[in-house]
Design an enzyme around this catalytic site. Sequence first.
Site, PDB file in Angstrom:
ATOM      1  N   LYS A  17      57.513 112.107 109.152  1.00  0.00           N
ATOM      2  CA  LYS A  17      57.212 110.728 109.518  1.00  0.00           C
ATOM      3  C   LYS A  17      58.441 109.838 109.326  1.00  0.00           C
ATOM      4  CE  LYS A  17      52.488 111.637 108.052  1.00  0.00           C
ATOM      5  NZ  LYS A  17      52.734 112.848 107.248  1.00  0.00           N
TER       6      LYS A  17
ATOM      7  N   ASP B 238      52.430 119.442 107.455  1.00  0.00           N
ATOM      8  CA  ASP B 238      52.746 118.024 107.602  1.00  0.00           C
ATOM      9  C   ASP B 238      53.359 117.503 106.316  1.00  0.00           C
ATOM     10  OD1 ASP B 238      52.392 115.286 108.954  1.00  0.00           O
ATOM     11  OD2 ASP B 238      51.361 115.016 107.039  1.00  0.00           O
TER      12      ASP B 238
ATOM     13  N   SER C 145      39.802 110.853 100.199  1.00  0.00           N
ATOM     14  CA  SER C 145      40.535 110.774  98.931  1.00  0.00           C
ATOM     15  C   SER C 145      39.895 111.555  97.792  1.00  0.00           C
ATOM     16  CB  SER C 145      40.769 109.327  98.489  1.00  0.00           C
ATOM     17  OG  SER C 145      41.484 108.611  99.471  1.00  0.00           O
ATOM     18  N   GLY C 146      38.900 112.382  98.089  1.00  0.00           N
ATOM     19  CA  GLY C 146      38.382 113.283  97.068  1.00  0.00           C
ATOM     20  C   GLY C 146      36.886 113.276  96.876  1.00  0.00           C
TER      21      GLY C 146
ATOM     22  N   ALA D 139      34.932 116.075  98.356  1.00  0.00           N
ATOM     23  CA  ALA D 139      35.239 117.439  97.906  1.00  0.00           C
ATOM     24  C   ALA D 139      34.245 117.896  96.852  1.00  0.00           C
ATOM     25  CB  ALA D 139      36.660 117.513  97.361  1.00  0.00           C
TER      26      ALA D 139
ATOM     27  N   GLY E 276      42.663 113.184 105.514  1.00  0.00           N
ATOM     28  CA  GLY E 276      41.748 112.491 104.608  1.00  0.00           C
ATOM     29  C   GLY E 276      40.301 112.842 104.832  1.00  0.00           C
ATOM     30  N   VAL E 277      40.013 114.117 105.153  1.00  0.00           N
ATOM     31  CA  VAL E 277      38.631 114.500 105.470  1.00  0.00           C
ATOM     32  C   VAL E 277      37.704 114.360 104.276  1.00  0.00           C
ATOM     33  CG1 VAL E 277      39.301 116.040 107.345  1.00  0.00           C
ATOM     34  CG2 VAL E 277      39.113 116.949 105.022  1.00  0.00           C
TER      35      VAL E 277
ATOM     36  N   TYR F 100      55.917 110.998 100.464  1.00  0.00           N
ATOM     37  CA  TYR F 100      55.224 111.869  99.537  1.00  0.00           C
ATOM     38  C   TYR F 100      56.171 112.335  98.418  1.00  0.00           C
ATOM     39  CZ  TYR F 100      51.999 112.135 103.517  1.00  0.00           C
ATOM     40  OH  TYR F 100      51.154 111.829 104.564  1.00  0.00           O
TER      41      TYR F 100
END
Length: 348
Positions: free
Chosen positions: A86, A54, A249-250, A253, A245-246, A59
């Site tokens: 997009k 994607d 934004s961080g 993680a 965005g799982v 970006y």
Amino acid sequence: MKASTRRRFKRSDIEVTKLGMGSAPLGGLYAPVSADDARGALEAAWDAGIRYFDTAPMYGRGRSEHLVGEFLRSRPAEDGFRISTKVGRLMTNARPGRVLPPEAPVNEFDTGWHSGLPFVELFDYSYDGIMRSFDDSQQRTGLKRFDILYVHDIGRVTHGAAHDAHWSALTRGGGFQALSALRQAGLVDAIGLGVNEWEVIRDAMEEIDLDCCLLAGRYTLLDQGAAEQFLPLARARDVDVVIGGVFNSGILAGVGAGPAKFDYVDAPPAIIERVERIAAICARHDIPLAAAAIQFPIAHPAVAAILIGGRTALQVQQAVTWFETPIPPGLWADLLAADLIPANMTQG
């Protein structure tokens, strides 16, 4: 669960790998990224069996599309990769005879780009704007067609007072008509929205037959805002959902230096405390927080795939390991018992 496992979209003849490669980091999201590191990250995704990539004009203000297109053009067509990009933003610059309108106010989802190209972005959701954006993406990627085309970042939270004008361009101004025309011409196989707000996807379903959507950050271990109304609706309409965005934004993680990020900004104390509670339960089961975060969305029957990003090969390899880590059902049960996930979202 393997990153290379494929799922077929219900409304179109597209198969995507359950784990996809997002490319916002390749544009310099949060930190600079060299071209060599970006190519290494893409190569690592490919080597892991990922075949869904994607990208977007936003970006790196065009840089990500250049990098992803260059990489995929060198891959054999028989390997069956899928690419989405997009529309809705145009990259431009001032020149004699062209006066640029004032740039839109920066919204909470716009973090800037550390490795971006020297262009100015303009929103244009009209028929002509969608068609020009599509043409520009063809040129940047060097690809003739795309598998999936998303309308990018339409929504009231994103645009504030400008939303009504942008929505009018997309509806009465022919933006959706342009998407349908590209699909009918065979230049894209599937159309949808790529947004941070599920409500605008619901609204779009009343205007056009969507094949799929990309929803970032609204169905995660921290934010299940889309679960009660939107995901059941998407499933009922056979609209396949890709979750981005799982890690919100961080912060999910569990790695990295500096302030933890939640939805593109520094995380507030309440969010940090909730993450610590989730992490403690994960630790009791000897499961990395990030592994739980990356696997939580994919178990929902409305979700076809999730996207991960990485600036280096090592980051991508780590994400694949998290995705493929076996997780015991007891972890989800403990999260449920602690009221950290709702009862109707128990995984396993």
